[in-house]
Scaffold this motif. Structure first.
Motif, PDB file in Angstrom:
ATOM      1  N   TRP A  36      42.066  45.906  55.452  1.00 50.94           N
ATOM      2  CA  TRP A  36      42.600  44.809  54.338  1.00 50.94           C
ATOM      3  C   TRP A  36      42.622  45.246  52.943  1.00 50.94           C
ATOM      4  N   SER A  37      41.687  45.959  52.558  1.00 49.95           N
ATOM      5  CA  SER A  37      41.899  46.501  51.264  1.00 49.95           C
ATOM      6  C   SER A  37      42.965  47.730  51.116  1.00 49.95           C
ATOM      7  N   CYS A  38      43.172  48.293  52.117  1.00 52.11           N
ATOM      8  CA  CYS A  38      44.478  49.231  52.003  1.00 52.11           C
ATOM      9  C   CYS A  38      45.604  48.739  51.502  1.00 52.11           C
ATOM     10  N   ILE A  39      46.141  47.538  52.020  1.00 56.64           N
ATOM     11  CA  ILE A  39      47.270  46.902  51.414  1.00 56.64           C
ATOM     12  C   ILE A  39      47.291  46.553  50.057  1.00 56.64           C
ATOM     13  N   MET A  40      46.114  46.327  49.449  1.00 54.65           N
ATOM     14  CA  MET A  40      45.901  45.898  47.992  1.00 54.65           C
ATOM     15  C   MET A  40      45.889  46.999  47.170  1.00 54.65           C
ATOM     16  N   PHE A  41      45.292  48.079  47.827  1.00 58.86           N
ATOM     17  CA  PHE A  41      45.513  49.411  46.997  1.00 58.86           C
ATOM     18  C   PHE A  41      46.951  49.931  47.014  1.00 58.86           C
ATOM     19  N   ASP A  42      47.614  49.581  48.085  1.00 64.78           N
ATOM     20  CA  ASP A  42      49.200  50.178  48.051  1.00 64.78           C
ATOM     21  C   ASP A  42      49.798  49.167  47.091  1.00 64.78           C
ATOM     22  N   TYR A  43      49.374  47.918  46.953  1.00 61.52           N
ATOM     23  CA  TYR A  43      50.091  47.165  45.759  1.00 61.52           C
ATOM     24  C   TYR A  43      49.927  47.859  44.412  1.00 61.52           C
ATOM     25  N   LEU A  44      48.600  48.576  44.124  1.00 61.06           N
ATOM     26  CA  LEU A  44      48.356  49.028  42.809  1.00 61.06           C
ATOM     27  C   LEU A  44      49.374  50.379  42.781  1.00 61.06           C
ATOM     28  N   ARG A  45      49.613  50.986  43.874  1.00 56.40           N
ATOM     29  CA  ARG A  45      50.341  52.182  44.014  1.00 56.40           C
ATOM     30  C   ARG A  45      51.995  51.754  43.619  1.00 56.40           C
ATOM     31  N   TYR A  46      52.196  50.708  44.374  1.00 54.34           N
ATOM     32  CA  TYR A  46      53.712  50.150  43.978  1.00 54.34           C
ATOM     33  C   TYR A  46      54.063  49.673  42.490  1.00 54.34           C
ATOM     34  N   ARG A  47      52.935  49.350  41.911  1.00 51.20           N
ATOM     35  CA  ARG A  47      53.178  48.702  40.595  1.00 51.20           C
ATOM     36  C   ARG A  47      52.799  49.755  39.645  1.00 51.20           C
ATOM     37  N   HIS A  48      52.641  51.069  40.141  1.00 55.72           N
ATOM     38  CA  HIS A  48      52.228  52.256  39.244  1.00 55.72           C
ATOM     39  C   HIS A  48      51.255  51.895  38.312  1.00 55.72           C
ATOM     40  N   LYS A  49      50.014  51.635  38.919  1.00 49.34           N
ATOM     41  CA  LYS A  49      48.824  51.559  38.465  1.00 49.34           C
ATOM     42  C   LYS A  49      47.827  52.355  38.916  1.00 49.34           C
ATOM     43  N   PRO A  50      48.084  53.878  38.589  1.00 44.05           N
ATOM     44  CA  PRO A  50      47.184  54.860  39.379  1.00 44.05           C
ATOM     45  C   PRO A  50      45.750  54.839  38.623  1.00 44.05           C
ATOM     46  N   VAL A  51      45.699  54.408  37.308  1.00 45.35           N
ATOM     47  CA  VAL A  51      44.335  54.588  36.538  1.00 45.35           C
ATOM     48  C   VAL A  51      43.537  53.329  37.599  1.00 45.35           C
ATOM     49  N   LYS A  52      43.792  52.274  37.658  1.00 42.01           N
ATOM     50  CA  LYS A  52      42.886  51.260  38.095  1.00 42.01           C
ATOM     51  C   LYS A  52      42.781  51.713  39.803  1.00 42.01           C
ATOM     52  N   PHE A  53      43.739  51.879  40.375  1.00 41.40           N
ATOM     53  CA  PHE A  53      43.414  52.876  41.713  1.00 41.40           C
ATOM     54  C   PHE A  53      42.500  53.808  42.029  1.00 41.40           C
ATOM     55  N   ALA A  54      42.571  54.750  40.992  1.00 40.12           N
ATOM     56  CA  ALA A  54      41.561  55.770  40.870  1.00 40.12           C
ATOM     57  C   ALA A  54      40.301  55.491  40.563  1.00 40.12           C
ATOM     58  N   THR A  55      40.113  54.700  39.401  1.00 42.19           N
ATOM     59  CA  THR A  55      38.719  54.033  39.241  1.00 42.19           C
ATOM     60  C   THR A  55      38.041  53.405  40.144  1.00 42.19           C
ATOM     61  N   LEU A  56      38.761  52.565  40.926  1.00 41.85           N
ATOM     62  CA  LEU A  56      38.077  51.920  42.324  1.00 41.85           C
ATOM     63  C   LEU A  56      37.767  52.609  43.304  1.00 41.85           C
ATOM     64  N   LYS A  57      38.598  53.788  43.572  1.00 40.74           N
ATOM     65  CA  LYS A  57      38.422  54.687  44.627  1.00 40.74           C
ATOM     66  C   LYS A  57      37.251  55.445  44.252  1.00 40.74           C
ATOM     67  N   CYS A  58      36.934  55.926  43.086  1.00 42.51           N
ATOM     68  CA  CYS A  58      35.921  56.989  42.643  1.00 42.51           C
ATOM     69  C   CYS A  58      34.587  55.835  42.632  1.00 42.51           C
ATOM     70  N   ALA A  59      34.972  54.773  42.174  1.00 44.71           N
ATOM     71  CA  ALA A  59      33.555  53.864  42.047  1.00 44.71           C
ATOM     72  C   ALA A  59      32.885  53.666  43.293  1.00 44.71           C
TER      73      ALA A  59
END
Length: 497
Positions: A133-156
Protein backbone atom coordinates in the motif's frame (compact mmCIF):
# COMPACT_ATOMS: atom_id res chain seq x y z
CA UNK A 1 19.16 19.06 -22.90
CA UNK A 2 16.92 20.54 -20.20
CA UNK A 3 15.12 17.20 -19.97
CA UNK A 4 18.40 15.36 -19.51
CA UNK A 5 19.49 17.82 -16.82
CA UNK A 6 16.21 17.28 -14.96
CA UNK A 7 16.66 13.52 -15.25
CA UNK A 8 20.26 13.80 -14.05
CA UNK A 9 19.22 15.92 -11.04
CA UNK A 10 16.48 13.51 -9.93
CA UNK A 11 18.68 10.50 -10.60
CA UNK A 12 21.42 12.05 -8.47
CA UNK A 13 19.04 12.51 -5.53
CA UNK A 14 17.51 9.08 -5.91
CA UNK A 15 20.93 7.61 -6.56
CA UNK A 16 22.66 9.16 -3.55
CA UNK A 17 19.76 8.18 -1.29
CA UNK A 18 19.63 4.67 -2.76
CA UNK A 19 23.36 4.24 -2.29
CA UNK A 20 23.13 5.54 1.28
CA UNK A 21 20.11 3.37 2.01
CA UNK A 22 21.65 0.29 0.47
CA UNK A 23 24.91 0.90 2.29
CA UNK A 24 23.05 1.13 5.57
CA UNK A 25 21.03 -1.93 4.61
CA UNK A 26 24.28 -3.76 3.79
CA UNK A 27 25.08 -3.52 7.49
CA UNK A 28 22.37 -6.12 8.04
CA UNK A 29 24.49 -8.66 6.18
CA UNK A 30 27.55 -8.59 8.48
CA UNK A 31 25.28 -8.24 11.53
CA UNK A 32 23.16 -11.24 10.59
CA UNK A 33 25.97 -13.39 9.21
CA UNK A 34 28.16 -12.78 12.25
CA UNK A 35 25.23 -13.35 14.62
CA UNK A 36 24.50 -16.70 12.99
CA UNK A 37 27.22 -18.83 11.38
CA UNK A 38 26.60 -20.41 8.01
CA UNK A 39 26.16 -23.93 9.40
CA UNK A 40 22.87 -23.24 11.19
CA UNK A 41 21.09 -22.02 8.07
CA UNK A 42 19.41 -19.03 9.75
CA UNK A 43 20.49 -16.64 7.03
CA UNK A 44 19.15 -19.11 4.51
CA UNK A 45 15.73 -18.82 6.18
CA UNK A 46 15.93 -15.02 5.92
CA UNK A 47 16.88 -15.30 2.24
CA UNK A 48 14.03 -17.71 1.54
CA UNK A 49 11.32 -15.72 3.36
CA UNK A 50 12.34 -12.43 1.77
CA UNK A 51 12.14 -14.10 -1.62
CA UNK A 52 8.43 -14.64 -0.99
CA UNK A 53 8.08 -11.01 0.08
CA UNK A 54 9.59 -9.80 -3.20
CA UNK A 55 7.03 -11.70 -5.27
CA UNK A 56 4.10 -10.79 -3.03
CA UNK A 57 4.88 -7.06 -3.25
CA UNK A 58 4.62 -7.36 -7.04
CA UNK A 59 1.39 -9.34 -6.80
CA UNK A 60 -0.29 -6.97 -4.36
CA UNK A 61 0.63 -3.82 -6.31
CA UNK A 62 -0.31 -5.69 -9.55
CA UNK A 63 1.57 -3.34 -11.86
CA UNK A 64 -0.23 -0.30 -10.47
CA UNK A 65 2.99 1.67 -10.05
CA UNK A 66 3.65 1.90 -13.80
CA UNK A 67 -0.09 2.16 -14.48
CA UNK A 68 -0.35 5.15 -12.15
CA UNK A 69 2.39 7.02 -14.03
CA UNK A 70 0.84 6.15 -17.38
CA UNK A 71 -2.65 7.41 -16.48
CA UNK A 72 -1.54 10.38 -14.36
CA UNK A 73 0.36 11.75 -17.38
CA UNK A 74 -2.41 11.10 -19.91
CA UNK A 75 -4.18 14.10 -21.36
CA UNK A 76 -7.71 14.45 -20.04
CA UNK A 77 -7.10 12.38 -16.91
CA UNK A 78 -7.42 13.81 -13.40
CA UNK A 79 -4.12 12.90 -11.72
CA UNK A 80 -5.58 13.21 -8.21
CA UNK A 81 -8.40 10.84 -9.10
CA UNK A 82 -5.93 8.42 -10.69
CA UNK A 83 -3.93 8.43 -7.47
CA UNK A 84 -6.95 7.94 -5.21
CA UNK A 85 -8.31 5.13 -7.38
CA UNK A 86 -4.95 3.34 -7.40
CA UNK A 87 -4.55 3.82 -3.65
CA UNK A 88 -7.97 2.34 -2.93
CA UNK A 89 -7.51 -0.63 -5.27
CA UNK A 90 -4.13 -1.62 -3.87
CA UNK A 91 -5.27 -1.01 -0.29
CA UNK A 92 -8.31 -3.26 -0.69
CA UNK A 93 -6.30 -6.08 -2.27
CA UNK A 94 -3.55 -5.83 0.35
CA UNK A 95 -6.03 -5.96 3.23
CA UNK A 96 -7.85 -8.96 1.75
CA UNK A 97 -4.55 -10.78 1.32
CA UNK A 98 -3.45 -10.22 4.92
CA UNK A 99 -6.80 -11.39 6.30
CA UNK A 100 -6.80 -14.56 4.19
CA UNK A 101 -3.25 -15.47 5.22
CA UNK A 102 -4.08 -15.07 8.92
CA UNK A 103 -7.22 -17.19 8.51
CA UNK A 104 -5.28 -20.04 6.87
CA UNK A 105 -1.96 -19.44 8.61
CA UNK A 106 -1.06 -22.94 9.79
CA UNK A 107 -1.80 -24.77 6.49
CA UNK A 108 0.19 -22.16 4.59
CA UNK A 109 3.11 -22.38 7.02
CA UNK A 110 3.12 -26.18 6.70
CA UNK A 111 3.14 -25.92 2.91
CA UNK A 112 6.06 -23.47 2.92
CA UNK A 113 8.11 -25.56 5.34
CA UNK A 114 7.64 -23.32 8.40
CA UNK A 115 4.98 -25.33 10.22
CA UNK A 116 6.82 -24.99 13.54
CA UNK A 117 7.04 -21.21 13.14
CA UNK A 118 3.76 -20.10 11.52
CA UNK A 119 4.14 -16.48 12.62
CA UNK A 120 7.19 -16.10 10.39
CA UNK A 121 4.60 -16.31 7.63
CA UNK A 122 1.92 -14.31 9.44
CA UNK A 123 4.32 -11.47 10.12
CA UNK A 124 5.49 -11.55 6.52
CA UNK A 125 1.91 -11.30 5.24
CA UNK A 126 1.04 -8.24 7.34
CA UNK A 127 4.35 -6.57 6.50
CA UNK A 128 4.01 -7.10 2.76
CA UNK A 129 0.42 -5.81 2.77
CA UNK A 130 1.50 -2.58 4.46
CA UNK A 131 4.51 -2.16 2.17
CA UNK A 132 2.42 -2.76 -0.97
CA UNK A 133 0.00 0.00 0.00
CA UNK A 134 2.80 2.42 0.85
CA UNK A 135 4.38 1.78 -2.59
CA UNK A 136 1.60 3.82 -4.21
CA UNK A 137 2.22 6.68 -1.80
CA UNK A 138 5.91 6.66 -2.61
CA UNK A 139 5.00 6.69 -6.31
CA UNK A 140 2.92 9.80 -5.69
CA UNK A 141 5.99 11.48 -4.25
CA UNK A 142 7.89 10.60 -7.41
CA UNK A 143 5.05 11.94 -9.57
CA UNK A 144 5.02 15.19 -7.60
CA UNK A 145 8.83 15.42 -8.07
CA UNK A 146 9.57 15.24 -4.36
CA UNK A 147 12.73 13.13 -4.41
CA UNK A 148 14.02 14.63 -1.14
CA UNK A 149 11.05 13.46 0.92
CA UNK A 150 11.06 10.14 -0.92
CA UNK A 151 14.75 9.62 -0.20
CA UNK A 152 14.50 10.78 3.42
CA UNK A 153 11.71 8.35 4.26
CA UNK A 154 13.38 5.44 2.47
CA UNK A 155 16.66 6.05 4.27
CA UNK A 156 14.94 6.53 7.64
CA UNK A 157 13.11 3.23 7.16
CA UNK A 158 16.33 1.33 6.62
CA UNK A 159 18.30 3.17 9.28
CA UNK A 160 15.71 2.39 11.95
CA UNK A 161 15.55 -1.23 10.86
CA UNK A 162 19.32 -1.71 10.90
CA UNK A 163 19.63 -0.01 14.28
CA UNK A 164 16.99 -2.25 15.84
CA UNK A 165 18.47 -5.41 14.31
CA UNK A 166 21.92 -4.47 15.61
CA UNK A 167 20.49 -3.91 19.09
CA UNK A 168 18.60 -7.19 19.24
CA UNK A 169 21.19 -9.38 17.48
CA UNK A 170 24.46 -7.90 18.74
CA UNK A 171 24.16 -5.35 21.57
CA UNK A 172 21.56 -6.94 23.84
CA UNK A 173 23.06 -10.46 23.66
CA UNK A 174 26.55 -9.02 24.25
CA UNK A 175 25.35 -7.12 27.34
CA UNK A 176 23.17 -10.05 28.44
CA UNK A 177 20.06 -7.86 28.47
CA UNK A 178 17.05 -10.12 27.91
CA UNK A 179 14.59 -7.62 26.43
CA UNK A 180 11.00 -8.89 26.60
CA UNK A 181 12.39 -12.29 27.64
CA UNK A 182 13.00 -13.30 24.01
CA UNK A 183 16.46 -14.90 24.42
CA UNK A 184 17.34 -18.43 25.44
CA UNK A 185 20.00 -19.24 28.06
CA UNK A 186 22.77 -18.81 25.45
CA UNK A 187 21.35 -15.47 24.29
CA UNK A 188 20.94 -16.71 20.71
CA UNK A 189 17.95 -14.86 19.19
CA UNK A 190 15.37 -16.64 17.10
CA UNK A 191 15.55 -15.70 13.44
CA UNK A 192 11.95 -14.49 13.64
CA UNK A 193 13.11 -11.32 15.42
CA UNK A 194 14.25 -10.00 12.03
CA UNK A 195 10.74 -10.32 10.62
CA UNK A 196 9.05 -8.78 13.67
CA UNK A 197 11.35 -5.75 13.61
CA UNK A 198 10.74 -5.32 9.89
CA UNK A 199 6.99 -5.21 10.51
CA UNK A 200 7.39 -2.55 13.19
CA UNK A 201 9.49 -0.37 10.87
CA UNK A 202 6.99 -0.76 8.00
CA UNK A 203 4.20 0.50 10.25
CA UNK A 204 6.26 3.51 11.35
CA UNK A 205 7.19 4.42 7.76
CA UNK A 206 3.59 4.22 6.57
CA UNK A 207 2.47 6.51 9.39
CA UNK A 208 5.06 9.05 8.21
CA UNK A 209 3.25 9.07 4.85
CA UNK A 210 0.10 10.38 6.54
CA UNK A 211 -0.15 13.41 4.23
CA UNK A 212 0.00 11.19 1.12
CA UNK A 213 -2.40 8.74 2.76
CA UNK A 214 -5.08 11.44 2.82
CA UNK A 215 -5.14 11.27 -0.97
CA UNK A 216 -7.58 8.39 -0.58
CA UNK A 217 -10.23 11.06 0.03
CA UNK A 218 -9.89 12.33 -3.56
CA UNK A 219 -12.51 9.77 -4.57
CA UNK A 220 -12.88 6.64 -6.67
CA UNK A 221 -13.68 6.44 -10.37
CA UNK A 222 -15.16 3.05 -11.31
CA UNK A 223 -14.74 3.58 -15.05
CA UNK A 224 -11.13 4.64 -14.55
CA UNK A 225 -10.60 1.57 -12.37
CA UNK A 226 -11.70 -0.70 -15.23
CA UNK A 227 -9.44 1.06 -17.73
CA UNK A 228 -6.49 0.90 -15.35
CA UNK A 229 -7.07 -2.81 -14.76
CA UNK A 230 -7.12 -3.48 -18.50
CA UNK A 231 -3.77 -1.74 -18.81
CA UNK A 232 -2.22 -3.24 -15.70
CA UNK A 233 -3.01 -6.95 -15.86
CA UNK A 234 -0.19 -7.67 -18.32
CA UNK A 235 2.04 -5.62 -16.02
CA UNK A 236 1.08 -7.97 -13.19
CA UNK A 237 2.20 -10.98 -15.21
CA UNK A 238 5.29 -9.08 -16.29
CA UNK A 239 6.11 -8.10 -12.72
CA UNK A 240 5.64 -11.55 -11.24
CA UNK A 241 7.63 -13.18 -14.02
CA UNK A 242 10.35 -10.55 -13.61
CA UNK A 243 10.49 -11.02 -9.85
CA UNK A 244 10.53 -14.79 -10.27
CA UNK A 245 13.65 -14.27 -12.34
CA UNK A 246 15.17 -12.78 -9.17
CA UNK A 247 13.52 -14.96 -6.53
CA UNK A 248 12.60 -18.34 -8.03
CA UNK A 249 16.04 -19.81 -7.40
CA UNK A 250 16.01 -18.99 -3.68
CA UNK A 251 12.40 -20.18 -3.41
CA UNK A 252 13.07 -23.51 -5.12
CA UNK A 253 16.51 -24.18 -3.65
CA UNK A 254 15.39 -25.89 -0.39
CA UNK A 255 13.21 -28.28 -2.42
CA UNK A 256 15.81 -29.07 -5.09
CA UNK A 257 19.06 -29.24 -3.11
CA UNK A 258 20.45 -32.76 -2.80
CA UNK A 259 20.99 -32.89 0.97
CA UNK A 260 19.34 -32.32 4.34
CA UNK A 261 17.07 -29.36 5.02
CA UNK A 262 19.66 -27.76 7.29
CA UNK A 263 22.37 -28.17 4.65
CA UNK A 264 20.05 -26.64 2.07
CA UNK A 265 19.44 -23.54 4.18
CA UNK A 266 23.16 -23.32 4.98
CA UNK A 267 24.06 -23.30 1.27
CA UNK A 268 21.21 -20.90 0.52
CA UNK A 269 22.51 -18.59 3.25
CA UNK A 270 25.95 -18.53 1.63
CA UNK A 271 24.44 -17.68 -1.74
CA UNK A 272 21.97 -15.16 -0.34
CA UNK A 273 24.63 -13.28 1.63
CA UNK A 274 27.31 -13.10 -1.05
CA UNK A 275 24.99 -11.89 -3.81
CA UNK A 276 24.32 -8.86 -1.60
CA UNK A 277 27.77 -7.67 -2.67
CA UNK A 278 26.61 -7.82 -6.27
CA UNK A 279 23.58 -5.70 -5.45
CA UNK A 280 25.41 -2.49 -6.36
CA UNK A 281 23.87 -3.08 -9.77
CA UNK A 282 20.44 -3.13 -8.18
CA UNK A 283 21.24 0.20 -6.51
CA UNK A 284 22.17 1.78 -9.83
CA UNK A 285 19.20 0.31 -11.67
CA UNK A 286 16.77 1.24 -8.92
CA UNK A 287 17.99 4.84 -8.70
CA UNK A 288 17.84 5.09 -12.47
CA UNK A 289 14.34 3.57 -12.56
CA UNK A 290 12.93 5.93 -9.94
CA UNK A 291 13.93 8.94 -12.04
CA UNK A 292 13.63 7.50 -15.55
CA UNK A 293 10.11 6.04 -15.40
CA UNK A 294 8.23 9.31 -14.73
CA UNK A 295 10.67 11.09 -17.09
CA UNK A 296 9.84 8.79 -20.02
CA UNK A 297 6.08 9.03 -19.65
CA UNK A 298 6.21 12.82 -19.33
CA UNK A 299 8.68 13.35 -22.20
CA UNK A 300 6.88 14.74 -25.27
CA UNK A 301 9.93 16.19 -27.07
CA UNK A 302 10.56 15.51 -30.75
CA UNK A 303 14.01 14.02 -30.12
CA UNK A 304 12.92 11.65 -27.35
CA UNK A 305 14.14 8.53 -29.17
CA UNK A 306 17.60 10.05 -29.48
CA UNK A 307 17.50 10.74 -25.75
CA UNK A 308 16.55 7.12 -25.02
CA UNK A 309 19.50 5.91 -27.09
CA UNK A 310 21.95 8.17 -25.24
CA UNK A 311 20.58 7.14 -21.85
CA UNK A 312 21.02 3.46 -22.73
CA UNK A 313 24.64 4.01 -23.68
CA UNK A 314 25.52 5.95 -20.54
CA UNK A 315 23.70 3.44 -18.35
CA UNK A 316 25.82 0.62 -19.77
CA UNK A 317 29.04 2.61 -19.44
CA UNK A 318 28.56 3.36 -15.76
CA UNK A 319 27.29 -0.10 -14.81
CA UNK A 320 30.34 -1.67 -16.47
CA UNK A 321 32.55 0.72 -14.49
CA UNK A 322 30.77 -0.33 -11.28
CA UNK A 323 31.24 -3.99 -12.25
CA UNK A 324 34.99 -3.55 -12.72
CA UNK A 325 35.29 -1.58 -9.48
CA UNK A 326 33.71 -4.37 -7.42
CA UNK A 327 35.84 -7.07 -9.06
CA UNK A 328 38.97 -4.96 -8.72
CA UNK A 329 38.54 -4.43 -4.97
CA UNK A 330 37.05 -7.78 -4.07
CA UNK A 331 39.52 -8.20 -1.21
CA UNK A 332 37.88 -5.21 0.45
CA UNK A 333 34.19 -5.68 -0.41
CA UNK A 334 34.19 -9.33 0.68
CA UNK A 335 34.23 -8.14 4.29
CA UNK A 336 30.57 -7.21 3.90
CA UNK A 337 29.88 -10.83 4.90
CA UNK A 338 31.39 -13.03 7.60
CA UNK A 339 34.36 -15.23 6.53
CA UNK A 340 32.17 -18.34 6.86
CA UNK A 341 30.37 -17.18 3.73
CA UNK A 342 33.34 -16.30 1.49
CA UNK A 343 33.19 -19.50 -0.50
CA UNK A 344 30.18 -18.00 -2.29
CA UNK A 345 32.12 -15.00 -3.67
CA UNK A 346 32.60 -16.78 -6.99
CA UNK A 347 28.99 -16.03 -7.95
CA UNK A 348 29.45 -12.25 -7.80
CA UNK A 349 30.68 -11.62 -11.39
CA UNK A 350 27.87 -13.79 -12.77
CA UNK A 351 25.16 -12.09 -10.73
CA UNK A 352 26.48 -8.59 -11.48
CA UNK A 353 26.56 -9.29 -15.22
CA UNK A 354 23.00 -10.60 -14.98
CA UNK A 355 21.89 -7.42 -13.20
CA UNK A 356 23.45 -5.27 -15.94
CA UNK A 357 21.37 -7.16 -18.50
CA UNK A 358 18.29 -6.65 -16.35
CA UNK A 359 18.97 -2.91 -16.37
CA UNK A 360 19.27 -2.95 -20.17
CA UNK A 361 16.02 -4.92 -20.32
CA UNK A 362 14.35 -2.26 -18.16
CA UNK A 363 15.62 0.43 -20.57
CA UNK A 364 14.19 -1.50 -23.49
CA UNK A 365 10.86 -2.11 -21.77
CA UNK A 366 9.50 1.35 -22.51
CA UNK A 367 8.70 0.52 -26.11
CA UNK A 368 5.77 -1.67 -25.08
CA UNK A 369 4.76 0.58 -22.17
CA UNK A 370 4.59 3.67 -24.41
CA UNK A 371 2.70 1.83 -27.16
CA UNK A 372 0.30 0.14 -24.72
CA UNK A 373 1.56 -3.32 -25.72
CA UNK A 374 2.31 -4.33 -22.16
CA UNK A 375 1.44 -7.96 -22.87
CA UNK A 376 4.81 -8.24 -24.64
CA UNK A 377 6.56 -7.55 -21.37
CA UNK A 378 4.75 -10.53 -19.89
CA UNK A 379 5.91 -12.69 -22.81
CA UNK A 380 9.57 -11.68 -22.40
CA UNK A 381 9.69 -12.04 -18.64
CA UNK A 382 7.72 -15.28 -18.85
CA UNK A 383 10.24 -16.67 -21.32
CA UNK A 384 13.09 -15.74 -19.01
CA UNK A 385 11.29 -17.27 -16.04
CA UNK A 386 10.80 -20.58 -17.85
CA UNK A 387 14.49 -20.71 -18.72
CA UNK A 388 15.49 -19.89 -15.13
CA UNK A 389 13.27 -22.52 -13.55
CA UNK A 390 14.36 -25.15 -16.07
CA UNK A 391 18.05 -24.53 -15.31
CA UNK A 392 17.34 -24.55 -11.57
CA UNK A 393 15.46 -27.85 -11.70
CA UNK A 394 18.09 -29.53 -13.85
CA UNK A 395 21.26 -28.26 -12.20
CA UNK A 396 20.70 -27.25 -8.55
CA UNK A 397 20.88 -30.90 -7.39
CA UNK A 398 24.34 -31.18 -8.98
CA UNK A 399 25.87 -27.69 -8.83
CA UNK A 400 24.13 -26.15 -5.79
CA UNK A 401 23.88 -22.34 -5.81
CA UNK A 402 26.17 -21.92 -8.83
CA UNK A 403 23.21 -23.13 -10.89
CA UNK A 404 21.12 -20.29 -9.39
CA UNK A 405 23.65 -17.68 -10.53
CA UNK A 406 23.86 -18.99 -14.10
CA UNK A 407 20.08 -19.43 -14.28
CA UNK A 408 19.59 -15.71 -13.57
CA UNK A 409 22.25 -14.81 -16.14
CA UNK A 410 20.54 -16.87 -18.85
CA UNK A 411 17.05 -15.62 -17.97
CA UNK A 412 17.94 -11.93 -18.12
CA UNK A 413 20.00 -12.41 -21.25
CA UNK A 414 17.16 -14.06 -23.16
CA UNK A 415 14.57 -11.50 -21.99
CA UNK A 416 16.90 -8.64 -22.97
CA UNK A 417 17.57 -9.95 -26.49
CA UNK A 418 13.90 -10.77 -27.15
CA UNK A 419 12.77 -7.31 -26.02
CA UNK A 420 15.34 -5.62 -28.25
CA UNK A 421 14.40 -7.64 -31.34
CA UNK A 422 10.67 -7.01 -31.08
CA UNK A 423 11.13 -3.44 -29.86
CA UNK A 424 12.98 -2.54 -33.05
CA UNK A 425 9.95 -3.73 -34.99
CA UNK A 426 7.25 -1.81 -33.10
CA UNK A 427 9.17 1.17 -31.67
CA UNK A 428 12.57 1.40 -33.36
CA UNK A 429 15.30 3.30 -31.54
CA UNK A 430 18.73 3.81 -33.08
CA UNK A 431 20.88 2.58 -30.20
CA UNK A 432 24.66 3.06 -30.65
CA UNK A 433 25.34 -0.68 -30.77
CA UNK A 434 28.91 -0.38 -32.06
CA UNK A 435 29.96 1.95 -29.23
CA UNK A 436 28.22 -0.24 -26.65
CA UNK A 437 29.89 -3.38 -28.02
CA UNK A 438 33.35 -1.78 -27.72
CA UNK A 439 32.70 -0.93 -24.07
CA UNK A 440 31.46 -4.46 -23.35
CA UNK A 441 34.47 -6.10 -25.00
CA UNK A 442 36.90 -3.78 -23.23
CA UNK A 443 35.24 -4.48 -19.87
CA UNK A 444 35.39 -8.24 -20.52
CA UNK A 445 39.12 -8.10 -21.30
CA UNK A 446 39.81 -6.02 -18.19
CA UNK A 447 37.70 -8.42 -16.09
CA UNK A 448 39.84 -11.35 -17.24
CA UNK A 449 42.93 -9.36 -16.30
CA UNK A 450 41.51 -8.65 -12.85
CA UNK A 451 40.56 -12.29 -12.31
CA UNK A 452 44.11 -13.34 -13.14
CA UNK A 453 45.48 -10.61 -10.89
CA UNK A 454 43.27 -11.63 -7.93
CA UNK A 455 44.39 -15.26 -8.24
CA UNK A 456 48.10 -14.57 -8.83
CA UNK A 457 49.12 -11.76 -6.48
CA UNK A 458 48.61 -10.79 -2.86
CA UNK A 459 45.84 -8.38 -1.92
CA UNK A 460 47.80 -5.11 -2.17
CA UNK A 461 49.57 -5.97 -5.41
CA UNK A 462 46.37 -7.24 -6.99
CA UNK A 463 44.42 -4.12 -6.04
CA UNK A 464 47.23 -1.90 -7.35
CA UNK A 465 47.18 -3.66 -10.73
CA UNK A 466 43.39 -3.65 -10.78
CA UNK A 467 43.40 0.10 -10.12
CA UNK A 468 45.50 0.58 -13.24
CA UNK A 469 43.03 -1.53 -15.25
CA UNK A 470 40.10 0.51 -13.94
CA UNK A 471 41.93 3.70 -14.92
CA UNK A 472 42.34 2.28 -18.43
CA UNK A 473 38.56 1.93 -18.65
CA UNK A 474 38.01 5.43 -17.25
CA UNK A 475 40.59 6.80 -19.68
CA UNK A 476 38.70 5.32 -22.61
CA UNK A 477 35.43 6.81 -21.31
CA UNK A 478 37.02 10.26 -21.06
CA UNK A 479 38.60 10.00 -24.50
CA UNK A 480 35.48 8.68 -26.23
CA UNK A 481 32.45 10.16 -24.51
CA UNK A 482 33.44 12.66 -21.83
CA UNK A 483 36.30 14.78 -23.24
CA UNK A 484 37.91 16.82 -20.47
CA UNK A 485 37.99 19.87 -22.73
CA UNK A 486 34.19 19.96 -22.67
CA UNK A 487 33.90 19.95 -18.89
CA UNK A 488 32.93 23.19 -17.10
CA UNK A 489 35.66 25.14 -15.24
CA UNK A 490 38.51 22.63 -15.74
CA UNK A 491 37.78 22.29 -19.44
CA UNK A 492 39.39 25.63 -20.30
CA UNK A 493 42.80 24.37 -19.16
CA UNK A 494 42.59 21.38 -21.54
CA UNK A 495 41.38 23.56 -24.40
CA UNK A 496 44.43 25.77 -23.94
CA UNK A 497 46.67 22.74 -24.21
Amino acid sequence: MANLKSLLKDTAIYGISSIAARFINYLLVPIETFAWGSAGGQYGIITNVYSYIGILIIALTFGMETTFFRFANKEGENARMVYATALRMVGAVAMAFAVLVILFLQPLADLMGYGEHPWYIGTMAICVAIDAWSCIMFDYLRYRHKPVKFATLKCANILINVTLVALFLIVFPLLRINVFGIYDKDFVPDVGIVFYLNLFVSIVTTLLLFKEMKGISFGFDRDMCKRMLRYTWPMLILGIAGQLNQSASTLLFPYLYDGTTQEAYAQLGIYGSTIKIAMIMVIITQAFRFAYEPFVFANKSADKKETYAKVMKYYIIFTLLAFLSVIGYMDIVRHVVAPDYWEGLRVIPIVMAAEIMFGVYFNLSFWYKLTDRTIWGAYFSGLGCVVLILIDVLFIPRFSYMACAWAGFAAYGISMVASYVFGQKYYPVNYPLKDIAIYVVLAAVLFLGMSWSNQTFGSLAAMALNTVLILVFIGYIVKKDFPLANLPVVGKYFRRG
